[in-house]
Scaffold this motif. Structure first.
Motif, PDB file in Angstrom:
ATOM      1  N   THR B 337      -1.112   7.917  -2.763  1.00  0.00           N
ATOM      2  CA  THR B 337      -2.250   8.539  -2.089  1.00  0.00           C
ATOM      3  C   THR B 337      -1.744   9.230  -0.827  1.00  0.00           C
ATOM      4  O   THR B 337      -0.923   8.680  -0.091  1.00  0.00           O
ATOM      5  N   ILE B 338      -2.216  10.468  -0.641  1.00  0.00           N
ATOM      6  CA  ILE B 338      -1.768  11.268   0.496  1.00  0.00           C
ATOM      7  C   ILE B 338      -2.985  11.652   1.336  1.00  0.00           C
ATOM      8  O   ILE B 338      -4.029  12.036   0.782  1.00  0.00           O
ATOM      9  N   TYR B 339      -2.845  11.559   2.643  1.00  0.00           N
ATOM     10  CA  TYR B 339      -3.945  11.832   3.568  1.00  0.00           C
ATOM     11  C   TYR B 339      -3.600  13.043   4.426  1.00  0.00           C
ATOM     12  O   TYR B 339      -2.476  13.155   4.933  1.00  0.00           O
ATOM     13  N   PHE B 340      -4.600  13.944   4.585  1.00  0.00           N
ATOM     14  CA  PHE B 340      -4.403  15.147   5.401  1.00  0.00           C
ATOM     15  C   PHE B 340      -5.556  15.283   6.392  1.00  0.00           C
ATOM     16  O   PHE B 340      -6.671  14.849   6.114  1.00  0.00           O
ATOM     17  N   ILE B 347       1.219  15.044   7.345  1.00  0.00           N
ATOM     18  CA  ILE B 347       0.900  14.595   5.989  1.00  0.00           C
ATOM     19  C   ILE B 347       1.262  13.115   5.955  1.00  0.00           C
ATOM     20  O   ILE B 347       2.384  12.756   6.330  1.00  0.00           O
ATOM     21  N   ILE B 348       0.333  12.271   5.530  1.00  0.00           N
ATOM     22  CA  ILE B 348       0.621  10.834   5.531  1.00  0.00           C
ATOM     23  C   ILE B 348       0.506  10.258   4.119  1.00  0.00           C
ATOM     24  O   ILE B 348      -0.522  10.387   3.465  1.00  0.00           O
ATOM     25  N   ILE B 349       1.603   9.657   3.641  1.00  0.00           N
ATOM     26  CA  ILE B 349       1.607   8.983   2.341  1.00  0.00           C
ATOM     27  C   ILE B 349       1.613   7.493   2.637  1.00  0.00           C
ATOM     28  O   ILE B 349       2.517   7.014   3.333  1.00  0.00           O
ATOM     29  N   LYS B 350       0.618   6.767   2.170  1.00  0.00           N
ATOM     30  CA  LYS B 350       0.613   5.324   2.436  1.00  0.00           C
ATOM     31  C   LYS B 350      -0.160   4.595   1.358  1.00  0.00           C
ATOM     32  O   LYS B 350      -0.968   5.193   0.638  1.00  0.00           O
ATOM     33  N   ASP B 351       0.094   3.301   1.246  1.00  0.00           N
ATOM     34  CA  ASP B 351      -0.703   2.501   0.327  1.00  0.00           C
ATOM     35  C   ASP B 351      -1.836   1.843   1.108  1.00  0.00           C
ATOM     36  O   ASP B 351      -1.882   1.922   2.343  1.00  0.00           O
ATOM     37  N   GLU B 352      -2.766   1.205   0.390  1.00  0.00           N
ATOM     38  CA  GLU B 352      -3.962   0.692   1.053  1.00  0.00           C
ATOM     39  C   GLU B 352      -3.644  -0.348   2.116  1.00  0.00           C
ATOM     40  O   GLU B 352      -4.214  -0.344   3.203  1.00  0.00           O
ATOM     41  N   GLU B 353      -2.705  -1.244   1.804  1.00  0.00           N
ATOM     42  CA  GLU B 353      -2.375  -2.316   2.755  1.00  0.00           C
ATOM     43  C   GLU B 353      -1.431  -1.821   3.853  1.00  0.00           C
ATOM     44  O   GLU B 353      -1.021  -2.590   4.709  1.00  0.00           O
ATOM     45  N   GLN B 354      -1.049  -0.536   3.783  1.00  0.00           N
ATOM     46  CA  GLN B 354      -0.073   0.026   4.710  1.00  0.00           C
ATOM     47  C   GLN B 354       1.231  -0.779   4.721  1.00  0.00           C
ATOM     48  O   GLN B 354       1.856  -0.950   5.771  1.00  0.00           O
TER      49      GLN B 354
END
Lengths: 367, 367
Positions: B337-340, B347-354
């Protein structure tokens, strides 16, 4: 031009002809792969003027034509594509559209009008052999081709056909490697010098086994290797090759037989004490008690005695370990036999039938 | 000194401490492995002043003593020996005799009197974790450590312990990599900066699995990794690390989920059109129809649309493909999952639990 082919067939073809694309070319067109689609099918060609490779690939021709594409980018693109059908289409300006699944590339191409075609080879002189044998005889001799180009003749391998015998020779002034095989048919006597560079590429692309044949055609200036749908054309090296037969005397004063692996690892160990700045020979001290290998360098000393079968006089002889290691690494026999005359005469490793002969000059040393 | 050990144990020990032998040293003694045989057993040590490694090996001590041997030659010799018992004996002048089966080496050694001992580390601050986890968190962040040493802080990884949480951070000014894991116990709050060079060696020698523990001890200037019979001591990087938390906002305007492999191979293909002299960004064009990746360089153009799950606004953003590829290559999840926020925000790629967070700065581009 408009063609489509499977990614696999296209990539196989590209990988084959890539071997004739020079790392640095004098003209941009030499850095290209030529794609031709005509009544004879889809053909890829690369040609660096010394070595040219042409291969046919399976595929669909929707519109005949020709385009030359920069080899490095084109091969990179093909390699990166998914395992699916690749479509290649050029417009009037040779802009080339490459699509595969959802990936769409557009790269600039060239007309290919200045691409140098492979020379036509007259198919008069010819031999046929198995792809496996060709690869083996090259692999077992190529390391003796001179690393530098100071002497053109030493930059090639000598192919000598006499009746049903093929003998291949490589030498660099310090050593000679010879392989001899029997051909299935008898041919007229021919000899030629094939560039080492060509043979190094040939062993990478001639991947067939014992049952897969390859045809070799010779003219005065060229050799053509033909196998499957692929043709490799190389210029030959001109000149008269060295007469080596008088160097390979069958007389000897000492003969030993030794386990190849034991000998190999012993040389490996002794080589550790050789540094770039201090190139000492390894010394074989052959007596009835065995063969002692020893070395004395600025780093230290090493000695090790290994078992041998010995016949003839005791002998102490120095040698360059790399040359002997190179020969041992391509001999498949478990035991090898080495022949010596004296400490100043060549060391000869050969089998009884002389299917292989490796000759290494000794190094003089102060005792 | 007079010892004997199996070739395997000796080689394992030598390979471990070799990681602290510098390629080029300022003093000859730094290029040595110190062998010590005393009441505590047989110990090998190498120390390049920034990083020191000590390991105990099994073996027989026939005479206690110490010798320092040139690491490159000694390791080469040990590696070359047959799989048997190795005997090492030194004389009064530190000439060292190494024998194994029939092989006999003699090399010059040193007293080791000028060998710099590893610093004593006070074992007050401490955490314990699995060797597997340590290796994984380093592997998944180390690529973000700056390649050059312009900024000392960027040449290391930040280890931050808060209760039972360990967070590891690496950044190079263009990107940030963060991994967070839970420890089995709770510890006091500690933070330190470990040189990237040390961590690159650690992942090579800490080969244990989930059940194998490793202890980490910290002082103001050093970190000690202790596992099995091996100790690795490294100096720490001094200074206050970057405050990164405000950069990792949890707000976003666009969020996409994409199949990692599809995204990876699409970036690979687009990267082919980037040359050394023409470093164009790849552009992600995110709409409800999918994500189109495209690039336009002097070599040509490429575009490909891939399926995504999208939430939020449409967005067009440019990025350096290498930075995104580096992150994707260490993420084990199938979907990422990527967040913008916008085309100028990270650009941030992270999983739910970080458990992992990868932040990459975008590249502006002309549309």
């Amino acid at each position: 031009m408009k063609i489509s082919a499977s990614k696999k067939d296209l990539l196989d073809g590209v990988n084959t002809v890539m071997k004739a694309v020079p790392a640095r070319a004098t003209a941009p067109i030499m850095e290209c792969i030529l794609i031709e689609a005509d009544s004879q099918g889809i053909r890829l060609t690369a040609n660096d003027s010394e070595l040219g490779i042409e291969t046919n690939i399976k595929g669909l021709i929707l519109e005949e034509g020709t385009v030359a594409l920069e080899a490095k980018f084109f091969s990179g693109i093909v390699r990166s594509l998914p395992d699916s059908t690749v479509n290649i289409a050029t417009d009037a300006n040779y802009i080339t559209n490459i699509t595969c699944d959802k990936a769409v590339f557009n790269i600039a191409g060239r007309s290919g009008i200045d691409f140098v075609a492979l020379p036509e080879i007259e198919k008069t002189n010819h031999i046929v052999m198995s792809q496996f044998s060709l690869r083996e005889i090259i692999r077992q001799t190529i390391f003796s081709v001179a690393a530098n180009d100071n002497n053109q003749l030493m930059a090639g391998e000598y192919f000598e056909i006499k009746g049903d015998r093929l003998r291949v020779i490589a030498l660099d002034g310090q050593r000679i490697a010879i392989r001899r095989i029997e051909l299935n048919e008898s041919y007229g006597d021919v000899s030629l010098i094939v560039p080492g560079k060509t043979l190094r590429e040939i062993i990478k692309i001639v991947t067939g086994e014992m049952d897969d044949n390859i045809d070799l055609y010779f003219t005065d200036n060229h050799i053509l290797f033909e196998f499957g749908t692929t043709k490799v054309v190389s210029r030959l090296i001109e000149g008269e090759y060295f007469r080596i037969d008088r160097m390979i005397s069958s007389d000897y004063d000492t003969r030993i037989t030794v386990d190849k692996r034991t000998f190999q690892s012993c040389i490996e160990r002794a080589s550790l004490l050789i540094s770039e700045s201090d190139r000492r020979p390894i010394i074989m001290d052959i007596t009835d008690d065995g063969m002692e290998l020893n070395i004395r360098s600025t780093i230290g000393t090493m000695n090790e005695t290994i078992d041998i079968d010995k016949e003839g006089r005791d002998l102490k002889i120095g040698f360059n370990p790399q040359f002997v290691k190179d020969a041992l690494s391509v001999i498949d026999d478990e035991n090898i036999t080495i022949y010596f005359t004296n400490s100043k005469a060549p060391i000869i490793i050969k089998d009884e039938e002389q299917s292989y002969v490796y000759l290494v000059l000794p190094i003089t040393f102060s005792a």
